[in-house]
Write an enzyme that holds these catalytic residues in place. Sequence first.
Site, mmCIF file in Angstrom:
data_model
loop_
_atom_site.group_PDB
_atom_site.id
_atom_site.type_symbol
_atom_site.label_atom_id
_atom_site.label_comp_id
_atom_site.label_asym_id
_atom_site.label_seq_id
_atom_site.Cartn_x
_atom_site.Cartn_y
_atom_site.Cartn_z
ATOM 1 N N GLY A 1 -31.730 42.668 52.881
ATOM 2 C CA GLY A 1 -32.727 43.444 52.147
ATOM 3 C C GLY A 1 -33.895 42.518 51.889
ATOM 4 O O GLY A 1 -33.763 41.560 51.133
ATOM 5 N N HIS A 2 -35.003 42.748 52.579
ATOM 6 C CA HIS A 2 -36.154 41.859 52.466
ATOM 7 C C HIS A 2 -37.282 42.595 51.751
ATOM 8 O O HIS A 2 -37.742 43.632 52.216
ATOM 9 C CB HIS A 2 -36.593 41.382 53.858
ATOM 10 C CG HIS A 2 -35.544 40.555 54.542
ATOM 11 N ND1 HIS A 2 -35.688 40.061 55.811
ATOM 12 C CD2 HIS A 2 -34.328 40.129 54.131
ATOM 13 C CE1 HIS A 2 -34.611 39.362 56.135
ATOM 14 N NE2 HIS A 2 -33.764 39.405 55.143
ATOM 15 N N GLN B 1 -29.852 36.775 55.724
ATOM 16 C CA GLN B 1 -28.800 36.069 54.980
ATOM 17 C C GLN B 1 -29.213 34.607 54.731
ATOM 18 O O GLN B 1 -30.373 34.288 54.833
ATOM 19 C CB GLN B 1 -27.455 36.149 55.705
ATOM 20 C CG GLN B 1 -26.794 37.519 55.697
ATOM 21 C CD GLN B 1 -27.421 38.530 56.642
ATOM 22 O OE1 GLN B 1 -27.590 38.263 57.811
ATOM 23 N NE2 GLN B 1 -27.754 39.694 56.139
ATOM 24 N N LYS C 1 -37.156 35.339 51.942
ATOM 25 C CA LYS C 1 -37.557 35.223 53.358
ATOM 26 C C LYS C 1 -38.581 36.297 53.730
ATOM 27 O O LYS C 1 -39.539 36.039 54.447
ATOM 28 C CB LYS C 1 -36.322 35.352 54.269
ATOM 29 C CG LYS C 1 -35.265 34.285 54.008
ATOM 30 C CD LYS C 1 -34.018 34.507 54.828
ATOM 31 C CE LYS C 1 -33.235 35.727 54.423
ATOM 32 N NZ LYS C 1 -32.625 35.701 53.095
ATOM 33 N N ASP D 1 -31.270 36.129 50.023
ATOM 34 C CA ASP D 1 -32.233 36.595 49.009
ATOM 35 C C ASP D 1 -33.154 35.501 48.497
ATOM 36 O O ASP D 1 -33.621 35.552 47.352
ATOM 37 C CB ASP D 1 -31.490 37.230 47.812
ATOM 38 C CG ASP D 1 -30.646 38.411 48.232
ATOM 39 O OD1 ASP D 1 -31.025 39.089 49.205
ATOM 40 O OD2 ASP D 1 -29.613 38.654 47.578
HETATM 41 P P1 GDP Z 1 -34.908 37.947 51.102
HETATM 42 O O1 GDP Z 1 -33.665 38.720 51.354
HETATM 43 O O2 GDP Z 1 -34.731 36.491 51.363
HETATM 44 O O3 GDP Z 1 -36.112 38.491 51.808
HETATM 45 O O4 GDP Z 1 -35.193 38.088 49.539
HETATM 46 P P2 GDP Z 1 -35.112 39.436 48.662
HETATM 47 O O5 GDP Z 1 -36.304 40.262 48.961
HETATM 48 O O6 GDP Z 1 -33.785 40.071 48.783
HETATM 49 O O7 GDP Z 1 -35.156 38.830 47.194
HETATM 50 C C1 GDP Z 1 -36.237 38.106 46.729
HETATM 51 C C2 GDP Z 1 -36.816 38.829 45.496
HETATM 52 O O8 GDP Z 1 -37.674 37.971 44.796
HETATM 53 C C3 GDP Z 1 -37.661 40.031 45.845
HETATM 54 O O9 GDP Z 1 -37.522 41.002 44.842
HETATM 55 C C4 GDP Z 1 -39.082 39.478 45.874
HETATM 56 O O10 GDP Z 1 -40.056 40.466 45.598
HETATM 57 C C5 GDP Z 1 -38.995 38.491 44.763
HETATM 58 N N1 GDP Z 1 -39.840 37.299 44.880
HETATM 59 C C6 GDP Z 1 -40.091 36.556 45.988
HETATM 60 N N2 GDP Z 1 -40.786 35.441 45.655
HETATM 61 C C7 GDP Z 1 -40.950 35.472 44.325
HETATM 62 C C8 GDP Z 1 -41.555 34.583 43.385
HETATM 63 O O11 GDP Z 1 -42.060 33.534 43.711
HETATM 64 N N3 GDP Z 1 -41.523 34.946 42.069
HETATM 65 C C9 GDP Z 1 -40.968 36.120 41.653
HETATM 66 N N4 GDP Z 1 -40.980 36.369 40.351
HETATM 67 N N5 GDP Z 1 -40.396 36.985 42.511
HETATM 68 C C10 GDP Z 1 -40.370 36.652 43.825
HETATM 69 P P1 IMO Z 2 -30.659 38.844 52.900
HETATM 70 O O1 IMO Z 2 -31.155 38.887 54.341
HETATM 71 C C1 IMO Z 2 -27.527 38.123 49.988
HETATM 72 C C2 IMO Z 2 -23.394 38.600 51.358
HETATM 73 C C3 IMO Z 2 -22.653 39.721 50.663
HETATM 74 C C4 IMO Z 2 -21.244 39.169 50.703
HETATM 75 C C5 IMO Z 2 -21.203 38.474 52.069
HETATM 76 C C6 IMO Z 2 -20.577 39.321 53.162
HETATM 77 O O2 IMO Z 2 -31.263 39.910 52.057
HETATM 78 O O3 IMO Z 2 -30.808 37.486 52.351
HETATM 79 P P2 IMO Z 2 -21.454 41.408 54.541
HETATM 80 O O4 IMO Z 2 -21.884 42.779 54.088
HETATM 81 O O5 IMO Z 2 -22.503 40.656 55.289
HETATM 82 O O6 IMO Z 2 -20.145 41.417 55.270
HETATM 83 O O7 IMO Z 2 -21.172 40.608 53.171
HETATM 84 O O8 IMO Z 2 -22.534 38.166 52.402
HETATM 85 N N1 IMO Z 2 -24.684 38.995 51.974
HETATM 86 C C7 IMO Z 2 -25.879 38.770 51.427
HETATM 87 N N2 IMO Z 2 -26.204 38.236 50.230
HETATM 88 N N3 IMO Z 2 -28.494 38.479 50.867
HETATM 89 C C8 IMO Z 2 -28.175 38.979 52.072
HETATM 90 O O9 IMO Z 2 -29.100 39.232 53.014
HETATM 91 C C9 IMO Z 2 -26.814 39.183 52.392
HETATM 92 N N4 IMO Z 2 -26.165 39.662 53.459
HETATM 93 C C10 IMO Z 2 -24.862 39.536 53.203
HETATM 94 O O10 IMO Z 2 -23.124 39.914 49.353
HETATM 95 O O11 IMO Z 2 -21.103 38.182 49.720
HETATM 96 MG MG MG Z 3 -32.377 40.058 50.370
#
Ligand code: GDP
Ligand code: IMO
Ligand code: MG
Length: 441
Positions: free
Chosen positions: A45-46, A232, A21, A18
Site C-alpha cells: 500500500g503506497h 515491502q 517508498k 511502509d
Molecule cells: P510505503 O508502503 O513504503 O509506500 O509507505 P506507506 O504509504 O504505506 O506509509 C507511509 C505513510 O507515511 C503514508 O501515510 C505517507 O503519506 C506518510 N508519510 C510519508 N512520509 C512522511 C513524512 O515525512 N511525514 C509524515 N508525517 N508522513 C509521511
Molecule cells: P508496503 O509495500 C508492511 C507484511 C504483513 C505480514 C507479512 C506477510 O506497503 O511496504 P503477506 O500478506 O505479504 O503474506 O504478509 O508481511 N507486509 C507488509 N507490511 N508493508 C507492506 O508493503 C507489506 N506487505 C506485506 O503485514 O506481516
Molecule cells: Mg505501505
Amino acid sequence: MDFHQLGNTSVIGLQWGDEGKGKIVDLLTEHFDVVVRYAGGANAGHTVRIGHEKFALHLIPSGILRRKVRNIIGPGVALDLEIINTEIDGLRNRGIEVGKNLQISNRSHLVMPYHKKQDRLNEARLGADRKIGTTAKGIGPCYADKMLRSTAFRMGDLYRPDDFRRRLAEVVEDRNKVFAALYGDAEPMDARKIADEYLAYAERLRLHVADTTMSIHDALARGDRMLFEGAQGSLLDLNHGTFPYVTSSTCTSGGVAAGAGIHPSAISSYIGVVKAYATRVGSGPFPTEQLNATGDKIRERGHEYGTTTGRPRRCGWFDAFSARYAVEMSGITQLAVMHLDTLGSFPEVQICTGYRHRGAPLRLFSPDIEILAECEPIYETLPGWDGDLGAITDFEQLPAAARHYLDRLEELLGAPITLVSVGADRMATLHRESRLEMAST
Ligand code: GDP
Ligand code: IMO
Ligand code: MG
C-alpha cells in the site's frame, strides 16, 4: 550532480515495509521516463499526497500520477485482477489517465480467489499465537502455486480461454477437496463462476497486457531512464528477513533484476528508504518495539495505521543495527529518511546501535528469530527537537538536534542521506543535492 542525473534507480524499503517508498517514487518520477513494479502484489500500500489529494496505490506504480511517465507491472508481481481493476477505475474517476501508460506483463502470476481464501483459512488455523499476520491478499498461496508451476495461472493464460477453463476446473476441484479436508471448509468454489469473472477482467485489461520484458529492453536501448518501485521491506524478504514472519517475495535489491526482467548491471543507484523510527505490521520479532507511551505517541503522531488493512502498526525506536544489515544486503548507495517530523517533540530520542545476545554484543545482525528472541537492543540516547518541521524547506533550517540525529544515522548506516522527509506531502521534502556526490553510483 542532481537527482536528474541519476541512472536507472531502484527504491528499496530497509525496514518492515511502509517506509514511505510511494512518496519517494512519486517525488523522483519527475526525473524518470518509466516506473516499474517488480515484486509483491496488493499486499503493498503506497501512499502519495499531493496537496489535498491522497492516493493509495496497491499494484499500479506510483508513476501513474505523473503525465508522460510509462508504468510497468513486471512478471515478478502477484497480480490481483479484482484490485487492479478497482484501482484503475478509482484513478480514472479522479481524472488520472490510465491507458497505454500502464503495461502489465503477460507473465505476471494471477492471484486467484482460492489463494485469498487459503491465506485466510491458514491464518485462522494457525491461531493468534502462530499466525504470520498476513495482509490476507493471497500472496503466499499465489507464489506457492508459481513455484509448483503446474497449478499456476499467468496473465497471458487468460487469452487462451478454453485451456484456462479446463485447467481451472481441475485446480478448483482439487482445492475444494483440500480445503474441506484440511480446514473443514464447507463452501466449495465454483470454477465456472471464477472463469467468467477472470475472463471478463482480461477483456477489460487487454489494452495493458504486453511482453514487458521486451518493453524494458527497448527502453534500455533508447536510453530511457527507469525507476524501480520496491514493495515491502528488506526485513520481510523471503530469504533474508525474519522468516517465517516475512512475505513471499524478494524485497532486497536482488529481486529487482529477477522480477522486472533487466540485468543487474543496468541499475546504478539504490535508494534505501527508512523512517526516522521503526514500524511493523503483523507478527514477528521487533527488538526495538515500544509497547508503551512512546510507541503510542509515534503511532498517533505518524498516523501509523496500515494503508492496505487499516491495522494499527507496531512502533518503536530506529534500529540502526538491522538497517545497516539491510543497507549491505542491497548495496544501498543513498538514503531517504522519512517522518522526521513525527519524531519531533520527544525530549530525547533513542537509536539502537547493536544487540546484546546472551550478554555479549552481536557482531552482525541476524534475522533468525531464535537468535532475535534472545537479543536485547543496545541504545544510544540523543537530544530530541521541538517544533513543526513541516514548514521547513531547507536542510540547514532543521533544528541542530535533528541534524545531529541524521548525521548519526548516516554514520551508523554507512550511506549518505540525500533526501529528508518532513511531512506526507510531495513538497515536504528536503533535497540534499550536495550529498549526492557521495552516493557511489
Ligand atoms: P510505503 O508502503 O513504503 O509506500 O509507505 P506507506 O504509504 O504505506 O506509509 C507511509 C505513510 O507515511 C503514508 O501515510 C505517507 O503519506 C506518510 N508519510 C510519508 N512520509 C512522511 C513524512 O515525512 N511525514 C509524515 N508525517 N508522513 C509521511
Ligand atoms: P508496503 O509495500 C508492511 C507484511 C504483513 C505480514 C507479512 C506477510 O506497503 O511496504 P503477506 O500478506 O505479504 O503474506 O504478509 O508481511 N507486509 C507488509 N507490511 N508493508 C507492506 O508493503 C507489506 N506487505 C506485506 O503485514 O506481516
Ligand atoms: Mg505501505
